[in-house]
Every structure is written in C-alpha cells, then in structure tokens.
Design a protein around this motif. Structure first.
Motif, PDB file in Angstrom:
ATOM      1  N   THR A  24      51.339  -5.348   7.820  1.00 21.70           N
ATOM      2  CA  THR A  24      51.053  -6.167   9.006  1.00 21.70           C
ATOM      3  C   THR A  24      50.089  -5.459   9.946  1.00 21.70           C
ATOM      4  OG1 THR A  24      53.216  -7.238   8.878  1.00 21.70           O
ATOM      5  CG2 THR A  24      52.072  -7.321  11.003  1.00 21.70           C
ATOM      6  N   ASP A  25      50.373  -4.192  10.236  1.00 25.64           N
ATOM      7  CA  ASP A  25      49.517  -3.404  11.136  1.00 25.64           C
ATOM      8  C   ASP A  25      49.670  -1.946  10.716  1.00 25.64           C
ATOM      9  OD1 ASP A  25      48.326  -1.934  13.187  1.00 25.64           O
ATOM     10  OD2 ASP A  25      49.033  -3.268  14.780  1.00 25.64           O
ATOM     11  N   PHE A  26      48.809  -1.496   9.845  1.00 22.20           N
ATOM     12  CA  PHE A  26      48.984  -0.152   9.294  1.00 22.20           C
ATOM     13  C   PHE A  26      48.764   0.921  10.352  1.00 22.20           C
ATOM     14  CE2 PHE A  26      47.785   3.561   6.637  1.00 22.20           C
ATOM     15  CZ  PHE A  26      48.976   3.660   5.932  1.00 22.20           C
ATOM     16  N   TYR A  27      47.840   0.704  11.264  1.00 21.00           N
ATOM     17  CA  TYR A  27      47.615   1.697  12.315  1.00 21.00           C
ATOM     18  C   TYR A  27      48.877   1.872  13.154  1.00 21.00           C
ATOM     19  CZ  TYR A  27      45.760   3.953  16.492  1.00 21.00           C
ATOM     20  OH  TYR A  27      45.558   4.821  17.549  1.00 21.00           O
ATOM     21  N   ARG A  28      49.477   0.792  13.582  1.00 22.17           N
ATOM     22  CA  ARG A  28      50.706   0.890  14.374  1.00 22.17           C
ATOM     23  C   ARG A  28      51.822   1.509  13.547  1.00 22.17           C
ATOM     24  NH1 ARG A  28      52.074   1.284  19.457  1.00 22.17           N
ATOM     25  NH2 ARG A  28      50.250  -0.047  19.829  1.00 22.17           N
ATOM     26  N   HIS A  29      51.916   1.166  12.282  1.00 23.26           N
ATOM     27  CA  HIS A  29      52.924   1.754  11.411  1.00 23.26           C
ATOM     28  C   HIS A  29      52.736   3.268  11.295  1.00 23.26           C
ATOM     29  CE1 HIS A  29      55.502   2.453   7.920  1.00 23.26           C
ATOM     30  NE2 HIS A  29      54.467   2.989   7.288  1.00 23.26           N
ATOM     31  N   ALA A  30      51.490   3.716  11.132  1.00 24.36           N
ATOM     32  CA  ALA A  30      51.222   5.143  10.917  1.00 24.36           C
ATOM     33  C   ALA A  30      51.231   5.949  12.201  1.00 24.36           C
ATOM     34  CB  ALA A  30      49.874   5.307  10.216  1.00 24.36           C
ATOM     35  N   CYS A  31      50.929   5.315  13.342  1.00 27.40           N
ATOM     36  CA  CYS A  31      50.712   6.059  14.586  1.00 27.40           C
ATOM     37  C   CYS A  31      51.621   5.647  15.733  1.00 27.40           C
ATOM     38  CB  CYS A  31      49.261   5.880  15.045  1.00 27.40           C
ATOM     39  SG  CYS A  31      48.025   6.474  13.875  1.00 27.40           S
ATOM     40  N   GLY A  32      52.400   4.604  15.566  1.00 27.87           N
ATOM     41  CA  GLY A  32      53.199   4.092  16.679  1.00 27.87           C
ATOM     42  C   GLY A  32      54.150   5.100  17.274  1.00 27.87           C
ATOM     43  N   GLY A  33      54.749   5.953  16.435  1.00 30.67           N
ATOM     44  CA  GLY A  33      55.659   6.968  16.962  1.00 30.67           C
ATOM     45  C   GLY A  33      54.938   7.965  17.843  1.00 30.67           C
ATOM     46  N   PHE A  34      53.760   8.409  17.424  1.00 30.05           N
ATOM     47  CA  PHE A  34      52.975   9.335  18.237  1.00 30.05           C
ATOM     48  C   PHE A  34      52.589   8.698  19.563  1.00 30.05           C
ATOM     49  CE2 PHE A  34      48.741  10.590  19.680  1.00 30.05           C
ATOM     50  CZ  PHE A  34      48.933  11.945  19.914  1.00 30.05           C
ATOM     51  N   ILE A  35      52.122   7.458  19.526  1.00 33.48           N
ATOM     52  CA  ILE A  35      51.694   6.782  20.743  1.00 33.48           C
ATOM     53  C   ILE A  35      52.863   6.615  21.700  1.00 33.48           C
ATOM     54  CG2 ILE A  35      50.788   4.604  21.642  1.00 33.48           C
ATOM     55  CD1 ILE A  35      49.192   4.369  18.989  1.00 33.48           C
ATOM     56  N   ALA A  36      54.041   6.273  21.172  1.00 39.42           N
ATOM     57  CA  ALA A  36      55.217   6.085  22.026  1.00 39.42           C
ATOM     58  C   ALA A  36      55.649   7.386  22.685  1.00 39.42           C
ATOM     59  CB  ALA A  36      56.365   5.498  21.204  1.00 39.42           C
ATOM     60  N   ARG A  37      55.549   8.498  21.953  1.00 40.40           N
ATOM     61  CA  ARG A  37      55.995   9.778  22.500  1.00 40.40           C
ATOM     62  C   ARG A  37      54.975  10.412  23.421  1.00 40.40           C
ATOM     63  NH1 ARG A  37      56.511  11.118  17.562  1.00 40.40           N
ATOM     64  NH2 ARG A  37      55.434  13.113  17.810  1.00 40.40           N
ATOM     65  N   HIS A  38      53.723   9.961  23.363  1.00 40.93           N
ATOM     66  CA  HIS A  38      52.666  10.557  24.178  1.00 40.93           C
ATOM     67  C   HIS A  38      51.919   9.477  24.939  1.00 40.93           C
ATOM     68  CE1 HIS A  38      53.395  14.318  22.169  1.00 40.93           C
ATOM     69  NE2 HIS A  38      53.129  13.787  20.993  1.00 40.93           N
ATOM     70  N   PRO A  39      52.576   8.853  25.907  1.00 38.88           N
ATOM     71  CA  PRO A  39      51.903   7.782  26.645  1.00 38.88           C
ATOM     72  C   PRO A  39      50.717   8.324  27.443  1.00 38.88           C
ATOM     73  CG  PRO A  39      53.973   8.382  27.707  1.00 38.88           C
ATOM     74  CD  PRO A  39      53.953   9.099  26.388  1.00 38.88           C
ATOM     75  N   ALA A  40      49.607   7.631  27.339  1.00 35.79           N
ATOM     76  CA  ALA A  40      48.428   8.013  28.108  1.00 35.79           C
ATOM     77  C   ALA A  40      48.641   7.657  29.576  1.00 35.79           C
ATOM     78  CB  ALA A  40      47.196   7.306  27.550  1.00 35.79           C
TER      79      ALA A  40
END
Length: 673
Positions: free
Chosen positions: A59-75
């Motif tokens: 469905t969204d490979f970028y979110r699948h591969a990177c979502g955990g990193f983005i959630a733990r490191h909010p800009a």
C-alpha cells in the motif's frame, strides 16, 4: 520538456535526499553514535526499529519501511528535516575525524596541520571579530570609484567574488587545457537577511534597511542576464582585454586581470556579455555608498560559514542549502575544515579511515552497474539506432572516479595558528584563489580530480570535497565521480551482502549514470557534441510524459502537487537508477535473488528495504512545502514509492496483488532508462 543539464554541480548531496545536506540532521548524530540507529543493522540489514508494521508494504512501502523512524523522530521548527542516513553518516564521520585528530604522536605534517586548523575553529577568539571589523573598515575606506575597484580586487584575492568571478575553467573547444573565464559573481540577496547582517555588523536600523534595499536592487539588476556555464549556446563568448573594456569600461579590467596573472594578450571566455553591460550600468549609476554596501554583503555572505558571533547569526535561518550551522560546534568545524583544507582532510580520510579495500570493492560493484547500463541501451528502441550506438559508446568510455585519486592536487604550506581561526581561513582562501587563477593557463587531463563541484558545504575541487557524500557527473571530462564518503557506512559497507550495497550505493551510482546518458549534448571526451537528433529528443520527451504525469498526480500534502516537469530529470534518474541497480544485482545473484534464507527474507526484499530506509526522512510540513517549491528532487516518499511501483520485481518480491497502490498497471508503468 525542460531538461536541466547538470555538469559538475549535479551533486548527490541533493540527489540522495533533498535534506541530506541540511544542518538540522546533525541534531541526532550523537543519538546514532549511541546506537539507536545502527550503521548496518545485524542479520538481514533491515532496520526493524524504523519499520511501521501496521502499514502494508503493497500500500505504501515508504511508510512501511520508515514509519517507525519518523514516529520516533518528529521534526520540529528547530530540526525541520531529520534524515536517517545522514544522521548515521554524520555520527560516523565525526568519530572518524576525532580519531584522526586525537593522535598526539602523529608524525604526519599534514595531519598536524589539520589538527591545528580544527583546534583553531573550536577555540574561536576575539581576534576573529577584530579581523572581520578590519575587513569591513577596509571596504568602508572606498570613498570613490577607484577605491571601490581596489576593494573589489582585495576581496577577490581571498575568494570573495564581488561582481565577477574569474578563474580557470575547462576549455570547451580543447579537452587538454583550461582557459580563463569570467562569470557572474555571487548573486544572491534576501532583503531581510541583508538587513539583519548589517545590523549585526553594527549599523543602525535605518541605515541597515537603506543599504539592504540597495544590495537587493543591485543584485536584481545583475541577475537579469546571468547565464549558466553549461549553456553552450549562450556561454561561449571569447573576448580580448580591449573587448572587455568596451563591454564594461567602468570596471578596471587591466588591474583586475593583472592581479590574477592574466596577461593583456590572453583571450578570455565570457559567459554573458550582457551581464557585463549590466555591471557597467550599475557601477556608473550607483553611489559609492551603495556599492560599498554591496561589497560588505558579498564579504559577509561569502564567509558566512566561518564568521564569528554575532556576524554569523544572520545566516542561521536561511534556506537549507545556504544556512550556517550555529548550534553544533562539531558540524561547524568539520564543515569549515572541508572548505579550507579539503584536499588534506580528504586524503587523510581516504588513507587512514576508508582504505584501499573499500575503494576496490566499490569499483567492482560500480563496474557491474556500468556494464548493465551500457548493455541496456540497445533495448531503448525509442532512440534511433544511431543515437543508441553513440550513447552506448559514450557510456562505455565514461571514466569512473571512485572514492579518491591516486595522484592528489598540491596543497598549501601557509602558516597556521591554533588561536587564529579566521586568519587561517583567509590564508587558505588566498592559496585556493591563486590556484584558481593559475589554472587558467594549465593543461587539463580527464584523469585528474580538479573539476569544480558545488556541494552544499561550498564550491571546490572534487578532490577537496571527498568527505562530503556526493556523486556527480562531470560533463566536461565525461566522468562520474563518487566521493570517498559515499564509500562509507551506511551507504556502502565492504563486507555487507551485495543486495545492501546495490540498494544504497548502487542505486545512486546508477542514478548518476542516467544523468550521464541524459547529457547527450556532450560527447565521449567531454566536448560539445550532440549525440541525438531532434527526433530522439522528441521521443525522450514522449517517453517521459508518464513520469511527469505520475509526479503531477502525487500530493505530498493536501492541495500540494509536485511540479512534474521541473523534477523530470531527477525523477527519471531515480526510476532508472533503482531499476538498473536491481538488474545488476540480479545478474550477480541469479535466481537466488528471490529465495528466502534463514533470516526469513530474500535478497530482493532486502534490496528494496535498504533502498527505502536509505531515504527515511522526518520533515515538517513547512519544510516539505519549501522543498517541493524550490528543490529539483521529489520528496523522499515519492522517490521510494514512485520508482518501485513501476517495477514488476517489487511486486514479485512482496507478492502484491493487482490493484494495490504499489502496483501500477502494466499499461501505465513508466520507464525511460
């Protein structure tokens, strides 16, 4: 279709992730050093802490591969862009630099000079502020036209290009020599930034506002006829001294060129005669006070990365490619060392940190991708047979400059002091400026690494920017350069499974090779030589319309669409880069590429995970909007999902059903290269 021709400035500092050059990523460097994000995750190379298991990869490979990193490191406003790969690299580079500089028993004179310079940066003294004031006072002494000309020459001697930039550049009619070339000087000015810089330099608000308005007005007038160096149709204008004096009689060409060592009989290329006419009008119509303001701004802006407080405060909140690092002393001094002593730093890094085995391994991998790309040209039947033959020949003859050179450029031996940072910087700039002037009369070789590049840290020779993770084509030598820093973790790990290196280093190398193919207006030796017919260009545009449309249809934020035409070149290179890197990997592994092993994953899956996680980026909406409006590259999510959705190999690796978001119908799949 607008096709931007990138020459020695097609920096992968932007190609990898638009944010990888931004100072804000350094905020997490120490966290990475502590091990929260490892340079090469154990086992299968997939960083599971970065994953979002709740998102379907189909469905969204970028979110699948990177979502955990983005959630733990909010800009945030303070850190608007946080790149996983660059955070890891910065931490590793800082450790490497500290290891280089921590050896008190080092017998290498070059290493000791690096230690002295770096120490002077970290110390920062009152003398630095005094030196800035002395230069500003020197500019202020220019009370008449002759004084302005003397100030221009004084600034030019330390690499501050007020009004014009003269130096040695490749001769586009002769691949064996450099020639003297006159180009427009620094032409960037934001009124608020100029006003702030002048206030911090001691001016009252009213005079700062008045002078800032004059600077912006002069800059706007001079930008009207600025021409890019690569534009052969406009930038080839050989002129004699007498002709220069006719174009801009208000500029003291004789004294300026004499200082640069250019004899009066030398013919010099001018990239824009109209720019020189504009310059003449500005020099004649402006008051000395207005011209002094322009020189003050040029001085401060050119040295913004090395200025002491309070002067540097004016440059901390500019756009990412222009801003100065104000908060991280490690990053600030590392960048300053690259700018001032880039050859020395690059050589020590290559010799003591990277080493020959890494270069040899990267060369072997690069060669497999080159062979894949050259071999694939014949299948591009949208090109005429003649264009396919000429393109394949050019790519076959492209010189691969991987890691670092065997023969390094000369370095300076000017005195350095541990308590005189800005004095050291100016001494280094004087040396480099003399090199630039002297180069105008020197021979040129395709094998050297002295081509000029312009990564975010600042323009310089390729051999002086090798600790910046970059990859770029140099059209004037038909070369492809991958810096030493690109051969280090997390982009390349010599003993890693091949799928991991093909996914990161390999996809970027292939991306750059696509750019080489796109530079069809340059022949195999770097001379101006059109390899395609108008029909070939028309076919390329038609083939690429699918890429444009896919970008136009994508909205990274509600109501914000990508400018597909403006990002065409980079998107085409992204699509081709990952596809060609994967094909080279498949040729290496054969059928094993799809077989799962004890880790529960296949090499194909690991390739795609590593490709995506290399681009994991946390970014504020404001920063994302700015990058869409001003960057030639698509946002990271698009750079992952768009190319992969066009690859049947991705669908097969993750068993994605027809109709899934990551599976474009066969009739709509985009491929140029």
């Amino acid at each position: 279709m607008r096709r931007t021709v990138s020459i020695a400035t097609a920096s992968v500092a932007a190609l990898v992730v638009a944010a990888m050059c931004w100072s804000s990523v350094r905020a997490l460097a120490r966290e990475a050093a502590a091990g929260s994000e490892s340079l090469l995750p154990a086992g299968d190379g997939i960083d599971r802490a970065a994953l979002d298991p709740g998102t379907d990869p189909c469905t969204d490979f970028y979110r699948h591969a990177c979502g955990g990193f983005i959630a733990r490191h909010p800009a945030s406003a303070a850190n608007p862009v946080i790149s996983l790969a660059q955070t890891q690299f910065d931490a590793d580079l800082q450790r490497s630099l500290e290891r280089l500089l921590a050896d008190p028993a080092a017998n290498d004179p070059e290493l000791r000079r690096l230690q002295t310079f770096y120490t002077s940066c970290r110390s920062g003294t009152l003398h630095d502020r005094q030196l800035v004031r002395s230069w500003l006072a020197r500019i202020e002494m220019a009370k008449d036209r002759d004084g302005i000309q003397r100030a221009v020459r004084a600034l030019a001697s330390i690499g501050v290009d007020a009004f014009v930039d003269y130096g040695g550049r490749p001769d586009r009619t002769d691949p064996t020599r450099y020639r003297g070339e006159i180009h427009s000087g620094a032409l960037w000015a934001d009124e608020a930034a100029v006003r702030k810089a002048f206030e911090l330099a001691g001016q009252d608000k009213d005079s700062a506002a008045r002078d800032a308005a004059a600077v912006v007005s002069i800059t706007s007038a001079l930008r009207k006829h600025r021409v890019e160096r690569w534009d052969a149709a406009k930038a080839e204008n050989p002129r004699s001294l007498r002709q220069l004096q006719s174009l801009a009689p208000a500029f003291d060409w004789k004294a300026y060129l004499a200082q640069a060592g250019a004899g009066s009989g030398r013919v010099i290329n001018v990239t824009s005669p109209e720019f020189l006419r504009d310059l003449d009008r500005e020099l004649r119509s402006r008051t000395p006070a207005e011209l002094r303001a322009y020189l003050r701004w040029t001085f401060l802006f050119s040295l913004r990365g090395e200025l002491p407080a309070p002067y540097n405060q004016a440059f901390g909140d500019l756009s990412p490619s222009l801003r100065t690092e104000l908060h991280d002393i490690d990053a600030h001094c590392r960048d300053a060392t690259v700018r001032a002593m880039g050859v020395e730093f690059s050589r020590q890094y290559a010799k003591r940190i990277l080493g020959m085995p890494a270069r040899d391994a990267a060369r072997r991998l690069s060669q497999t991708i080159k062979e894949e790309i050259v071999g694939s040209i014949e299948a591009n039947d949208w090109l005429t047979p003649e264009a396919r033959k000429a393109t394949a020949d050019k790519l076959r003859r492209t010189d691969l400059k991987i890691g670092f050179p065997d023969i390094w450029p000369a370095v300076g031996h000017y005195p350095l002091r541990r308590d005189r940072f800005l004095e050291n910087v100016i001494a280094a700039r004087r040396f480099e400026q003399k090199r630039e002037w002297t180069r105008a009369a020197q021979p040129r070789s395709r094998s050297d690494w002295e081509m000029k590049v312009d990564p975010w840290v600042g323009e310089g020779m390729a051999a002086a920017r090798l600790v910046v993770p970059n990859g770029f084509p140099d059209a004037f030598t038909n070369s492809l350069i991958m810096t030493a820093a690109f051969l280090s973790a997390p982009r390349f790990v010599g003993n890693a499974p091949p799928e991991l290196n093909y996914a990161t280093y390999g996809s970027v190398f292939a991306h750059e090779f696509v750019h080489v193919a796109q530079l069809h207006m340059f022949g195999p030796t770097g001379l101006d030589e059109e390899l395609w017919t108008p029909a070939d260009e028309k076919a390329a545009d038609a083939r690429g319309q699918c890429v444009v449309q896919q970008a136009d249809d994508y909205q990274p934020l509600p109501g914000l669409s990508l400018p597909g035409k403006d990002q065409f070149d980079e998107n085409v290179a992204d699509y081709g880069g990952v596809r060609l890197a994967y094909r080279a990997l498949k040729r290496t592994l054969g059928d094993a590429i799809d077989k799962r092993d004890a880790t529960g994953t296949s090499p194909a899956q690991r390739f795609f995970y590593r490709y995506a996680q290399y681009r994991c980026t946390s970014q504020t909406d404001a920063s994302l909007r700015q990058s869409v409006e001003h960057d030639g590259h698509a946002p990271p999510a698009f750079r992952v999902n768009a190319p992969l959705s066009n690859m049947p190999e991705f669908r097969r690796a993750f068993s994605c059903p027809a109709g899934a978001a990551m599976v474009r119908p066969a009739a709509k799949q985009c491929r140029v290269w």
